[in-house]
Design a protein around this motif. Structure first.
Motif, PDB file in Angstrom:
ATOM      1  N   CYS A  32       0.801  -1.230   0.000  1.00 37.10           N
ATOM      2  CA  CYS A  32       0.000   0.000   0.000  1.00 37.10           C
ATOM      3  C   CYS A  32       0.831   1.276   0.000  1.00 37.10           C
ATOM      4  O   CYS A  32       0.303   2.348  -0.230  1.00 37.10           O
ATOM      5  CB  CYS A  32      -0.921   0.034   1.215  1.00 37.10           C
TER       6      CYS A  32
ATOM      7  N   CYS B 295      -1.159   2.665   9.733  1.00 36.00           N
ATOM      8  CA  CYS B 295      -1.943   1.480  10.111  1.00 36.00           C
ATOM      9  C   CYS B 295      -1.104   0.303  10.588  1.00 36.00           C
ATOM     10  O   CYS B 295      -1.648  -0.780  10.821  1.00 36.00           O
ATOM     11  CB  CYS B 295      -2.792   1.029   8.925  1.00 36.00           C
TER      12      CYS B 295
ATOM     13  N   ALA C 155      -7.621  -1.698   4.599  1.00 38.02           N
ATOM     14  CA  ALA C 155      -8.856  -0.902   4.559  1.00 38.02           C
ATOM     15  C   ALA C 155      -9.679  -1.148   5.821  1.00 38.02           C
ATOM     16  O   ALA C 155     -10.252  -0.221   6.391  1.00 38.02           O
ATOM     17  CB  ALA C 155      -9.660  -1.238   3.311  1.00 38.02           C
TER      18      ALA C 155
ATOM     19  N   TRP D 175      -7.258   2.287   6.588  1.00 37.65           N
ATOM     20  CA  TRP D 175      -6.537   2.921   5.494  1.00 37.65           C
ATOM     21  C   TRP D 175      -7.417   2.972   4.253  1.00 37.65           C
ATOM     22  O   TRP D 175      -8.029   1.982   3.891  1.00 37.65           O
ATOM     23  CB  TRP D 175      -5.254   2.158   5.175  1.00 37.65           C
ATOM     24  N   ARG D 176      -7.461   4.105   3.597  1.00 41.47           N
ATOM     25  CA  ARG D 176      -8.233   4.224   2.342  1.00 41.47           C
ATOM     26  C   ARG D 176      -7.377   3.722   1.202  1.00 41.47           C
ATOM     27  O   ARG D 176      -6.401   4.352   0.832  1.00 41.47           O
ATOM     28  CB  ARG D 176      -8.624   5.668   2.099  1.00 41.47           C
TER      29      ARG D 176
END
Length: 119
Positions: A75, A83, A113, A117-118
């Motif tokens: 990510c 995160c 997610a 986290w987006r």
């Protein structure tokens, strides 16, 4: 004769990425990152650039370092910073301690997610 229709653009085929946790008597705990035919070790480094140990299956610095390494690879570093702790609590500390686990990049992103986290 009618003009031929344009061919649809071909999407490049990107091999899915998977992470494998294994325990080796000779080398200890290893995380292998595999993409198609290519395989490499997933490594983590501290702020001074020294390698750090990865771990899983318990609460501690090893699973936290693994969480950060997986998130950074799947990510990006921002997700790892934001995160990492939650990913450790939800994912890496719960992986089987004897190894033998697999996570795909898609699974890491989905669990990131879930940790806020987006993606």
């Amino acid at each position: 004769m009618p003009p031929s229709l344009p061919r649809p653009a071909r999407q490049p085929r990107i091999a899915p990425v998977a992470y494998y946790g294994v325990r080796s008597e000779e080398h200890g705990l290893l995380v292998i990152k595999r993409s198609g035919e290519r395989a490499e070790l997933l490594t983590a480094r501290d702020v001074d650039g020294a390698p750090v140990g990865l771990g899983w299956g318990y609460f501690g610095t090893g699973p936290l370092e693994l969480a950060i390494a997986l998130l950074a690879d799947a990510c990006g570093p921002a997700a790892a910073r934001r995160c990492g702790w939650w990913f450790c609590v939800l994912v890496t500390s719960a992986l089987p301690s004897d190894g033998g686990w697999t996570l795909t990049r898609s699974e890491v992103r989905a669990r990131a997610a879930a940790a806020g986290w987006r993606v």
